[in-house]
Motif scaffolding. Structure first.
Motif, PDB file in Angstrom:
ATOM      1  N   ILE A  40      84.942 -48.789  -8.000  1.00 54.31           N
ATOM      2  CA  ILE A  40      85.450 -48.081  -6.824  1.00 54.31           C
ATOM      3  C   ILE A  40      86.831 -47.500  -7.117  1.00 54.31           C
ATOM      4  O   ILE A  40      87.120 -46.356  -6.746  1.00 54.31           O
ATOM      5  CB  ILE A  40      85.469 -49.018  -5.598  1.00 54.31           C
ATOM      6  CG1 ILE A  40      84.026 -49.298  -5.139  1.00 54.31           C
ATOM      7  CG2 ILE A  40      86.300 -48.414  -4.458  1.00 54.31           C
ATOM      8  CD1 ILE A  40      83.901 -50.370  -4.078  1.00 54.31           C
ATOM      9  N   GLY A  41      87.672 -48.268  -7.799  1.00 53.39           N
ATOM     10  CA  GLY A  41      88.994 -47.770  -8.177  1.00 53.39           C
ATOM     11  C   GLY A  41      88.901 -46.528  -9.052  1.00 53.39           C
ATOM     12  O   GLY A  41      89.640 -45.549  -8.848  1.00 53.39           O
ATOM     13  N   PHE A  42      87.993 -46.551 -10.009  1.00 52.94           N
ATOM     14  CA  PHE A  42      87.773 -45.389 -10.881  1.00 52.94           C
ATOM     15  C   PHE A  42      87.342 -44.177 -10.057  1.00 52.94           C
ATOM     16  O   PHE A  42      87.849 -43.070 -10.241  1.00 52.94           O
ATOM     17  CB  PHE A  42      86.720 -45.720 -11.947  1.00 52.94           C
ATOM     18  CG  PHE A  42      86.301 -44.539 -12.757  1.00 52.94           C
ATOM     19  CD1 PHE A  42      87.111 -44.057 -13.777  1.00 52.94           C
ATOM     20  CD2 PHE A  42      85.096 -43.884 -12.500  1.00 52.94           C
ATOM     21  CE1 PHE A  42      86.728 -42.949 -14.528  1.00 52.94           C
ATOM     22  CE2 PHE A  42      84.710 -42.771 -13.231  1.00 52.94           C
ATOM     23  CZ  PHE A  42      85.528 -42.304 -14.252  1.00 52.94           C
ATOM     24  N   LYS A  43      86.398 -44.384  -9.134  1.00 52.45           N
ATOM     25  CA  LYS A  43      85.912 -43.289  -8.286  1.00 52.45           C
ATOM     26  C   LYS A  43      87.037 -42.740  -7.413  1.00 52.45           C
ATOM     27  O   LYS A  43      87.163 -41.530  -7.226  1.00 52.45           O
ATOM     28  CB  LYS A  43      84.756 -43.758  -7.395  1.00 52.45           C
ATOM     29  CG  LYS A  43      83.496 -44.085  -8.143  1.00 52.45           C
ATOM     30  CD  LYS A  43      82.840 -42.822  -8.633  1.00 52.45           C
ATOM     31  CE  LYS A  43      81.481 -43.111  -9.228  1.00 52.45           C
ATOM     32  NZ  LYS A  43      80.853 -41.908  -9.764  1.00 52.45           N
ATOM     33  N   LEU A  44      87.860 -43.624  -6.859  1.00 47.98           N
ATOM     34  CA  LEU A  44      88.979 -43.182  -6.025  1.00 47.98           C
ATOM     35  C   LEU A  44      89.961 -42.336  -6.830  1.00 47.98           C
ATOM     36  O   LEU A  44      90.446 -41.307  -6.348  1.00 47.98           O
ATOM     37  CB  LEU A  44      89.681 -44.388  -5.397  1.00 47.98           C
ATOM     38  CG  LEU A  44      88.933 -45.078  -4.264  1.00 47.98           C
ATOM     39  CD1 LEU A  44      89.624 -46.393  -3.895  1.00 47.98           C
ATOM     40  CD2 LEU A  44      88.812 -44.171  -3.047  1.00 47.98           C
ATOM     41  N   GLU A  45      90.254 -42.770  -8.059  1.00 48.28           N
ATOM     42  CA  GLU A  45      91.145 -41.984  -8.918  1.00 48.28           C
ATOM     43  C   GLU A  45      90.549 -40.596  -9.176  1.00 48.28           C
ATOM     44  O   GLU A  45      91.251 -39.589  -9.133  1.00 48.28           O
ATOM     45  CB  GLU A  45      91.371 -42.708 -10.249  1.00 48.28           C
ATOM     46  CG  GLU A  45      92.274 -43.907 -10.160  1.00 48.28           C
ATOM     47  CD  GLU A  45      92.388 -44.630 -11.502  1.00 48.28           C
ATOM     48  OE1 GLU A  45      92.145 -44.008 -12.561  1.00 48.28           O
ATOM     49  OE2 GLU A  45      92.722 -45.833 -11.477  1.00 48.28           O
ATOM     50  N   HIS A  46      89.252 -40.571  -9.435  1.00 43.54           N
ATOM     51  CA  HIS A  46      88.557 -39.305  -9.691  1.00 43.54           C
ATOM     52  C   HIS A  46      88.672 -38.374  -8.484  1.00 43.54           C
ATOM     53  O   HIS A  46      89.016 -37.189  -8.633  1.00 43.54           O
ATOM     54  CB  HIS A  46      87.091 -39.591 -10.028  1.00 43.54           C
ATOM     55  CG  HIS A  46      86.251 -38.371 -10.156  1.00 43.54           C
ATOM     56  ND1 HIS A  46      86.339 -37.503 -11.223  1.00 43.54           N
ATOM     57  CD2 HIS A  46      85.304 -37.858  -9.332  1.00 43.54           C
ATOM     58  CE1 HIS A  46      85.496 -36.507 -11.053  1.00 43.54           C
ATOM     59  NE2 HIS A  46      84.832 -36.703  -9.914  1.00 43.54           N
ATOM     60  N   ILE A  60      90.649 -34.706  -7.893  1.00 44.44           N
ATOM     61  CA  ILE A  60      90.020 -33.522  -7.328  1.00 44.44           C
ATOM     62  C   ILE A  60      90.858 -32.989  -6.168  1.00 44.44           C
ATOM     63  O   ILE A  60      91.128 -31.798  -6.063  1.00 44.44           O
ATOM     64  CB  ILE A  60      88.571 -33.817  -6.892  1.00 44.44           C
ATOM     65  CG1 ILE A  60      87.691 -34.073  -8.114  1.00 44.44           C
ATOM     66  CG2 ILE A  60      88.004 -32.681  -6.034  1.00 44.44           C
ATOM     67  CD1 ILE A  60      86.296 -34.585  -7.805  1.00 44.44           C
ATOM     68  N   LYS A  61      91.302 -33.917  -5.280  1.00 39.13           N
ATOM     69  CA  LYS A  61      92.127 -33.513  -4.143  1.00 39.13           C
ATOM     70  C   LYS A  61      93.426 -32.880  -4.594  1.00 39.13           C
ATOM     71  O   LYS A  61      93.929 -31.945  -3.971  1.00 39.13           O
ATOM     72  CB  LYS A  61      92.429 -34.744  -3.267  1.00 39.13           C
ATOM     73  CG  LYS A  61      91.308 -35.143  -2.347  1.00 39.13           C
ATOM     74  CD  LYS A  61      91.593 -36.417  -1.561  1.00 39.13           C
ATOM     75  CE  LYS A  61      92.875 -36.345  -0.808  1.00 39.13           C
ATOM     76  NZ  LYS A  61      93.152 -37.558  -0.006  1.00 39.13           N
ATOM     77  N   ASP A  62      93.993 -33.420  -5.686  1.00 42.70           N
ATOM     78  CA  ASP A  62      95.275 -32.910  -6.196  1.00 42.70           C
ATOM     79  C   ASP A  62      95.091 -31.641  -7.023  1.00 42.70           C
ATOM     80  O   ASP A  62      96.079 -31.066  -7.489  1.00 42.70           O
ATOM     81  CB  ASP A  62      95.965 -33.976  -7.025  1.00 42.70           C
ATOM     82  CG  ASP A  62      96.410 -35.173  -6.220  1.00 42.70           C
ATOM     83  OD1 ASP A  62      96.468 -35.057  -4.972  1.00 42.70           O
ATOM     84  OD2 ASP A  62      96.673 -36.243  -6.808  1.00 42.70           O
ATOM     85  N   GLY A  63      93.848 -31.225  -7.253  1.00 43.47           N
ATOM     86  CA  GLY A  63      93.577 -29.997  -8.002  1.00 43.47           C
ATOM     87  C   GLY A  63      93.704 -30.140  -9.488  1.00 43.47           C
ATOM     88  O   GLY A  63      93.974 -29.165 -10.194  1.00 43.47           O
ATOM     89  N   LYS A  64      93.514 -31.338  -9.993  1.00 46.07           N
ATOM     90  CA  LYS A  64      93.623 -31.536 -11.450  1.00 46.07           C
ATOM     91  C   LYS A  64      92.296 -31.359 -12.132  1.00 46.07           C
ATOM     92  O   LYS A  64      91.254 -31.573 -11.692  1.00 46.07           O
ATOM     93  CB  LYS A  64      94.161 -32.918 -11.758  1.00 46.07           C
ATOM     94  CG  LYS A  64      95.596 -33.080 -11.310  1.00 46.07           C
ATOM     95  CD  LYS A  64      96.120 -34.425 -11.710  1.00 46.07           C
ATOM     96  CE  LYS A  64      97.562 -34.590 -11.248  1.00 46.07           C
ATOM     97  NZ  LYS A  64      98.104 -35.861 -11.553  1.00 46.07           N
TER      98      LYS A  64
END
Length: 125
Positions: free
Chosen positions: A111-117, A121-125
């Motif tokens: 879940i932590g990995f998915k949240l980072e992902h 995406i939200k940050d536009g990286k």
């Protein structure tokens, strides 16, 4: 109150202290998870602090997914003063809890990995 006299608690007081419902307490009594408490005036259940301790322990076992059948077996062995049987049941349950913890930690990492992902995406990286 006399030293030998122990304070008693009504079912509503036990509900308040344990977070269980009165129906759950009655059900546990019915299926022999808990012994039948003493009765006061009007046949009202009167629990002792020892009863409350047992109820809390049963709640912990139930909350950690020990089946009622196993809890009932533990209670039976405890009442028979079968320390080895009690130890074996609790040790087996401890191992089960440790496996649950490991599985939860693994899931938490995913879940932590998915949240980072998704944050990337939200940050536009």
């Amino acid at each position: 109150m006399d030293q030998n006299e122990q304070r008693t608690y009504t079912i509503s007081e036990v509900v308040e202290q344990t977070g269980l419902t009165a129906d759950t307490l009655r059900f546990y009594e019915k299926i022999d998870l808990l012994g039948s408490p003493e009765r006061g005036g009007g046949r009202q259940r009167m629990y002792t602090s020892v009863d409350i301790g047992k109820i809390r322990f049963v709640s912990h076992l139930k909350r950690t997914h020990m089946p009622l059948k196993k809890i009932r077996e533990y209670i039976r062995r405890y009442n028979e003063q079968d320390e080895t049987g009690c130890y074996d049941l609790l040790d087996e349950h401890r191992q089960s809890i440790e496996r649950q913890i490991d599985e939860l930690k693994e899931t938490l990492q995913i879940i932590g990995f998915k949240l980072e992902h998704f944050q990337e995406i939200k940050d536009g990286k």
